[in-house]
Design a protein around this motif. Structure first.
Motif, PDB file in Angstrom:
ATOM      1  N   ILE A   7       0.852  -1.192   0.000  1.00  0.00           N
ATOM      2  CA  ILE A   7       0.000   0.000   0.000  1.00  0.00           C
ATOM      3  C   ILE A   7       0.882   1.234   0.000  1.00  0.00           C
ATOM      4  O   ILE A   7       1.692   1.436   0.920  1.00  0.00           O
ATOM      5  CB  ILE A   7      -0.924   0.022   1.232  1.00  0.00           C
ATOM      6  CG1 ILE A   7      -1.788  -1.245   1.275  1.00  0.00           C
ATOM      7  CG2 ILE A   7      -1.804   1.273   1.233  1.00  0.00           C
ATOM      8  CD1 ILE A   7      -2.506  -1.453   2.603  1.00  0.00           C
ATOM      9  N   ILE A  14      -6.949   7.200   3.284  1.00  0.00           N
ATOM     10  CA  ILE A  14      -7.371   5.951   2.661  1.00  0.00           C
ATOM     11  C   ILE A  14      -6.293   4.885   2.793  1.00  0.00           C
ATOM     12  O   ILE A  14      -6.581   3.719   3.048  1.00  0.00           O
ATOM     13  CB  ILE A  14      -7.744   6.189   1.188  1.00  0.00           C
ATOM     14  CG1 ILE A  14      -8.997   7.084   1.099  1.00  0.00           C
ATOM     15  CG2 ILE A  14      -7.979   4.870   0.462  1.00  0.00           C
ATOM     16  CD1 ILE A  14      -9.290   7.593  -0.301  1.00  0.00           C
ATOM     17  N   CYS A  18      -6.817   1.338   4.569  1.00  0.00           N
ATOM     18  CA  CYS A  18      -6.572   0.089   3.838  1.00  0.00           C
ATOM     19  C   CYS A  18      -5.628  -0.816   4.614  1.00  0.00           C
ATOM     20  O   CYS A  18      -5.812  -2.047   4.642  1.00  0.00           O
ATOM     21  CB  CYS A  18      -5.980   0.381   2.463  1.00  0.00           C
ATOM     22  SG  CYS A  18      -7.159   0.991   1.253  1.00  0.00           S
ATOM     23  N   THR A  21      -7.597  -2.531   7.229  1.00  0.00           N
ATOM     24  CA  THR A  21      -8.561  -3.466   6.651  1.00  0.00           C
ATOM     25  C   THR A  21      -7.878  -4.746   6.178  1.00  0.00           C
ATOM     26  O   THR A  21      -8.341  -5.860   6.476  1.00  0.00           O
ATOM     27  CB  THR A  21      -9.311  -2.794   5.489  1.00  0.00           C
ATOM     28  OG1 THR A  21     -10.012  -1.645   5.999  1.00  0.00           O
ATOM     29  CG2 THR A  21     -10.295  -3.751   4.848  1.00  0.00           C
ATOM     30  N   ASN A  87      -2.256   3.973  -3.838  1.00  0.00           N
ATOM     31  CA  ASN A  87      -3.073   4.972  -3.164  1.00  0.00           C
ATOM     32  C   ASN A  87      -2.437   6.364  -3.144  1.00  0.00           C
ATOM     33  O   ASN A  87      -3.145   7.366  -3.139  1.00  0.00           O
ATOM     34  CB  ASN A  87      -3.345   4.518  -1.730  1.00  0.00           C
ATOM     35  CG  ASN A  87      -3.883   5.632  -0.861  1.00  0.00           C
ATOM     36  OD1 ASN A  87      -5.024   6.060  -1.010  1.00  0.00           O
ATOM     37  ND2 ASN A  87      -3.051   6.141   0.047  1.00  0.00           N
ATOM     38  N   GLN A 215     -12.570   4.960   5.508  1.00  0.00           N
ATOM     39  CA  GLN A 215     -12.959   3.565   5.668  1.00  0.00           C
ATOM     40  C   GLN A 215     -13.956   3.123   4.599  1.00  0.00           C
ATOM     41  O   GLN A 215     -13.961   1.945   4.201  1.00  0.00           O
ATOM     42  CB  GLN A 215     -13.528   3.328   7.064  1.00  0.00           C
ATOM     43  CG  GLN A 215     -13.704   1.850   7.415  1.00  0.00           C
ATOM     44  CD  GLN A 215     -12.383   1.084   7.354  1.00  0.00           C
ATOM     45  OE1 GLN A 215     -11.397   1.505   7.958  1.00  0.00           O
ATOM     46  NE2 GLN A 215     -12.364  -0.037   6.649  1.00  0.00           N
ATOM     47  N   ALA A 218     -11.721   2.127   1.824  1.00  0.00           N
ATOM     48  CA  ALA A 218     -10.990   0.904   2.183  1.00  0.00           C
ATOM     49  C   ALA A 218     -11.906  -0.318   2.089  1.00  0.00           C
ATOM     50  O   ALA A 218     -11.485  -1.382   1.618  1.00  0.00           O
ATOM     51  CB  ALA A 218     -10.410   1.037   3.588  1.00  0.00           C
ATOM     52  N   TRP A 222     -11.333  -3.478  -0.332  1.00  0.00           N
ATOM     53  CA  TRP A 222     -11.310  -4.858   0.146  1.00  0.00           C
ATOM     54  C   TRP A 222     -12.324  -5.706  -0.609  1.00  0.00           C
ATOM     55  O   TRP A 222     -12.047  -6.860  -0.949  1.00  0.00           O
ATOM     56  CB  TRP A 222     -11.571  -4.935   1.650  1.00  0.00           C
ATOM     57  CG  TRP A 222     -11.773  -6.369   2.077  1.00  0.00           C
ATOM     58  CD1 TRP A 222     -12.909  -6.956   2.525  1.00  0.00           C
ATOM     59  CD2 TRP A 222     -10.793  -7.406   2.008  1.00  0.00           C
ATOM     60  NE1 TRP A 222     -12.717  -8.297   2.750  1.00  0.00           N
ATOM     61  CE2 TRP A 222     -11.421  -8.595   2.437  1.00  0.00           C
ATOM     62  CE3 TRP A 222      -9.447  -7.453   1.619  1.00  0.00           C
ATOM     63  CZ2 TRP A 222     -10.747  -9.816   2.496  1.00  0.00           C
ATOM     64  CZ3 TRP A 222      -8.778  -8.668   1.677  1.00  0.00           C
ATOM     65  CH2 TRP A 222      -9.427  -9.834   2.113  1.00  0.00           C
TER      66      TRP A 222
END
Length: 252
Positions: A7, A14, A18, A21, A87, A215, A218, A222
């Motif tokens: 990431i 974000i 992530c 998550t 990201n 979120q 994210a 996911w």
């Protein structure tokens, strides 16, 4: 064997959401960003909370040399990356084209386009060698339409949209998935960075309506990453309920 997600821009917003998550889902993580203290603190939290392994790498994705040195310098076992979340990105300024700041233009192009390319060039080759992988690029509503004074930022996100489509074609024969996620208004550090630390001006961007939060994005990332092997979600445009286009927001 645990899967691995890489990431970029993981120190806030974000990217940080992530990281939590994917860690919650048992992924080991490679986290990159420009703020070492935040990376170290996040890695410690994730390791303690989710009992996963975290590798951190502090560099500026605008620098091709730094990207190659830091990523290629990872141990071989960390190059078995299942998911790359591109990201890292930003906006600088909100000026008409005739008054645009040259440095702002360079920063946006170098980060949003060239940085994404540098990271993808390295990691896509790992994925080809591994025989698997999923690249998820963070675009924007600004990559689907343009708005006044958004000229160069919109151009960079249109480039992300085009690059995502190009990656999908080029990597098809290697079985590598490619997805682009295009958020509307998300309340993160985005506006504060755009307005160069002016928190009051940044806050006004979200006055009168409920924006998305990190979120939300994210969770969407996911979702696409967790689809079965035969399913690729090419493109998602995700907006707050109160937002119908880049500039059409219902404020109460």
């Amino acid at each position: 064997m645990a899967k691995i997600a890489l990431i970029t821009g993981a120190t806030a917003g974000i990217g940080e959401a992530c990281a939590h998550t994917f860690a919650r889902e048992g992924y080991n993580l490679i986290l990159t960003g420009r703020r070492m203290q935040r990376l170290e603190r996040l890695a410690e939290v994730l390791n303690d909370k989710y009992n996963i392994d975290v590798a951190i790498s502090c560099f500026d994705i605008r620098s091709k040399a730094q990207v190659i040195e830091n990523l290629e310098g990872l141990p071989a076992e960390w190059k078995q990356v299942d998911v790359l979340v591109n990201n890292a990105g930003l906006s600088q300024g909100l000026d008409p084209i005739d008054k645009g700041d040259y440095d702002d233009w360079e920063t946006m192009i170098d980060t949003n386009v060239k940085g994404l390319l540098y990271v993808s060039r390295v990691v896509s080759n790992w994925m080809i060698d591994n025989g698997f992988g999923h690249i998820i690029n963070l675009g924007s509503i600004a990559g689907k339409e343009v708005y006044p004074n958004g000229n160069v930022y919109c151009a960079t996100k249109h480039a992300v949209d085009a690059l995502s489509k190009g990656m999908r074609l080029d990597l098809l024969s290697h079985g590598i998935k490619v997805t682009a996620i295009h958020p509307g208004a998300v309340e993160t550090e985005f506006s504060e960075v755009r307005f160069k630390g002016d928190k009051d001006r940044a806050k006004k961007v979200y006055d009168g309506f409920e924006p998305l939060v990190a979120q939300d994005i994210a969770d969407t990332i996911w979702f696409v990453a967790s689809r079965p092997a035969h399913v690729n979600i090419n493109d998602i445009l995700i907006m707050p309920t109160a937002q119908a286009s880049a500039t059409n927001i219902f404020r109460q």
